[in-house]
Design a protein around this motif. Structure first.
Motif, short mmCIF file in Angstrom:
data_model
loop_
_atom_site.label_atom_id
_atom_site.label_comp_id
_atom_site.label_asym_id
_atom_site.label_seq_id
_atom_site.Cartn_x
_atom_site.Cartn_y
_atom_site.Cartn_z
N GLU A 6 40.28 43.74 30.34
CA GLU A 6 39.69 44.82 31.13
C GLU A 6 40.56 46.07 31.05
O GLU A 6 41.79 45.99 30.88
CB GLU A 6 39.57 44.43 32.62
N TRP A 36 31.11 40.44 36.28
CA TRP A 36 32.19 41.20 36.91
C TRP A 36 32.44 40.61 38.29
O TRP A 36 31.50 40.38 39.06
CB TRP A 36 31.84 42.67 37.05
N ARG A 38 35.40 40.96 41.71
CA ARG A 38 36.46 41.78 42.28
C ARG A 38 37.15 41.03 43.41
O ARG A 38 36.55 40.17 44.05
CB ARG A 38 35.93 43.12 42.78
N VAL A 48 30.56 40.55 41.65
CA VAL A 48 29.94 41.87 41.72
C VAL A 48 28.56 41.81 41.10
O VAL A 48 27.56 42.24 41.69
CB VAL A 48 30.80 42.93 41.00
N ASP A 92 35.52 49.71 48.03
CA ASP A 92 35.45 49.22 46.66
C ASP A 92 36.83 48.97 46.07
O ASP A 92 36.94 48.48 44.94
CB ASP A 92 34.69 50.22 45.77
N TYR A 96 39.46 44.30 39.65
CA TYR A 96 38.18 43.94 39.03
C TYR A 96 38.44 43.09 37.80
O TYR A 96 39.29 43.44 36.96
CB TYR A 96 37.39 45.20 38.67
#
Length: 118
Positions: A6, A36, A38, A48, A92, A96
């Motif tokens: 990533e 994905w 997180r 996600v 947020d 990730y």
């Protein structure tokens, strides 16, 4: 050897945007669904969203709070999955991770840090 890497994380102000990238190698990328996840500080890792393998590439977003703000896509020619994140919120903030499962084996990248702060 399966590898997921990533990149694209960083520090961004609330309301800003980032695009995360996951580059895959060691398997036939186009055939497999990708995800994905997180993990926020002090919290469990959460899904996600996902994108299907094959030509369809259908997506699913696990959290209604990201639907409409986040977009998952893939470029099979580049063995790459993306997470476009718009209208970012402080909530947020997380590391990730990209993920895939091949048969019974689950693979993770090393993660990329996203920090949303003013």
């Amino acid at each position: 050897q399966v590898r997921l890497v990533e990149s694209g994380g960083g520090l961004v102000q609330p309301g800003g945007s980032l695009r995360l990238t996951c580059v895959a190698s060691g398997f036939t990328f186009s055939r497999f669904g990708m995800r994905w996840y997180r993990q926020a500080p002090g919290k469990e890792r959460e899904l996600v969203g996902t994108i299907a393998g094959g030509n369809g590439g259908g997506t699913y977003y696990a959290d209604s709070s990201v639907e409409g703000r986040f977009t998952i896509s893939r470029d099979n020619a580049k063995n790459t999955m993306y997470l476009q994140m718009n209208s970012l919120e402080v909530e947020d903030t997380a590391v990730y991770y990209c993920n895939t499962q091949i048969s019974l084996d689950v693979y993770w990248g090393q993660g990329t840090q996203v920090t949303v702060s003013s």
